[in-house]
Design an enzyme around this catalytic site. Sequence first.
Site, PDB file in Angstrom:
ATOM      1  CG  ASP A   1      14.178 110.085  52.843  1.00  0.00           C
ATOM      2  OD1 ASP A   1      13.509 110.451  53.886  1.00  0.00           O
ATOM      3  OD2 ASP A   1      14.442 108.826  52.700  1.00  0.00           O
TER       4      ASP A   1
ATOM      5  CD  GLU B   1      15.454 112.959  56.664  1.00  0.00           C
ATOM      6  OE1 GLU B   1      14.909 112.857  57.809  1.00  0.00           O
ATOM      7  OE2 GLU B   1      15.494 111.996  55.696  1.00  0.00           O
TER       8      GLU B   1
END
Length: 618
Positions: free
Chosen positions: A303, A332
């Site tokens: 994340d 990400e």
Amino acid sequence: MTVLMMACKPSMEAFHFDEMTYSPDETVFRLFAPSDAECLVLTDKDSIRMTLDTDSIWTATLKGDHKGEAYQFSVNGQLSPGVFAKAVTVNGEKGVIIDMRETDPQGWANDKHVLRPYQDNVIYEMHHRDFSIARPDAKYPGKFLALTEPWAIDHLKSLGVNAVHILPSYDYGSVDETRLSDNKYNWGYDPVNYNVPEGGYSTDPFKPGVRIQEFKQMVQALHKAGISVILDVVYNHTYDIEHSNFQKTYPDYFYRKTDDGAYSNGSGCGNETASEQPRMRKFMIESVKYWINEYHIDGFRFDLMGCHDIETMNAIRKAVDEINPDIFIYGEGWSAGQCALPNEQLGMKANILQMPRIAAFSDDIRDALRGPFSDDTKGAFLAGIPGEEESLKAGIAGMISHPQVDYSKVNYSKEPYATEPTQMISYVSCHDDMCLVDRLKTSIPAISESELIQLDLLAQTAVFTSQGVPFLLSGEELLRDKKGVHNSFESPDSINHLDWSNLQKYPEVFEYYKRLIALRQHHPAFRLGKADMVRKHLEFLKSPRQVVAFHLKDLKGIDTWQDIIVVLNASKTSQNIAIPTGKYTIICQDGKIDEQGLGTYNGKTATAPPQSALILHR
């Protein structure tokens, strides 16, 4: 109780975040805390003073068999289970002395990782509750064990996905495990205990071993079905600062601050961890290794990887390689705000070239297809709006350097960010932002149901014929929607659940997804895996606006098909594309896929029906 000083003086490299080591003869506690602190271990029966070794490492040994007892560390009066608890009481308030081997389900010693070359992964992102809470025949709705049930395994295998990406499944803070009947929902991006499964997904959060065993049963069942398990990890921030286990054990060490002394907020969640700090880096490495070794996890999705420094991400990749280099790592490639470190040092998408064999999501292909993240009402390629063709081409090539892709015209990445196509995650939607159906509805006013289905299938055809690693949000094969909610992280089940009746309502959608995934799996030309191979065999064809067409050519020795033509037509009229003259078999047309053939075509011009894909081969 006896307190023993440890004889060794661990170096930074030798230190491990093994805060509780159990045996029937003794339990050894270790803790990283300030050298001038007062450190205790508090059990239900004792208060044990810890002894400082060196380098801020405190130790204590509890003689005898104390299995099952709860404990907390006290650092200057601040109580926590530490930062690396292996088992916890309900809501993660205390650690628990546990024999991890007693949590192993039958046959666990023989459970093996399910791994494959990166390009062969087909990733299915899911939230435990979304997937099973409304399934009529689920015995364990919303639980880890739902993924052990025959209906769940059968659905995944029938669809053809081979890697399940589970949203955060560690102990997180926003759901009260003592009040599960409240049905409070959250995605889980609010970490508390990073190395213990979330009790809300277990059948009994009050028994520390249950959540551990049931998580392992889930992994075991998926592995038996040939499905990898990818864990979503959120090391970039904690639930908060004041109550975090990091802050309670070593104040301010694990967090970044800005020049004015404020806590940095690159995560957008009120705090941002300091991955560059040696022991935060060590924590992340050991946590990843622990999930691999103890829980047999096959991959990791980071994340907000753009909050972590490049050196740490490469150190994680190196440590994982020593276990198995086929374990997949992606994340990400952005942050949610400005980090305290400069972007040049962070795991941003633009820096993927500096992180070999780590992949990043491609917002380039995502937004080229559906429109920008910043405006739900604005469409792009799928809405028939010209101008995103070059961005779509870049995504189809895997965001590598390709002689026919002009990166000056690509929406976000003005130069290639991937060395290899396997460093790009190809997708059109995920748990974040609107799901595909909702985005099509908001960006194309008054869209009809038939048009919505056509464009939905077109979008996924672009994803699954691209050279990146394909990624699918759970439920899109059921034409899922979220009632138009942009960010459903704490919306109720009525918004987030999968509507399984859609299998009967839209059977053609599931069938298309299933056949599209099989097409990719059966034909290596769609997953060449290497940039040189892509540049050699992928040729873009001259196309009008609102159309992207490409030719996978000279495939002898690579694929059973010698040439493949793919035409993605987002316009509302049929489009003609010049192709190499020859006799072709049509395998995708008018929302149908059949590898055995839907007909034949002989000529040099392919006609693609409106708002759909055409695929030919010879």
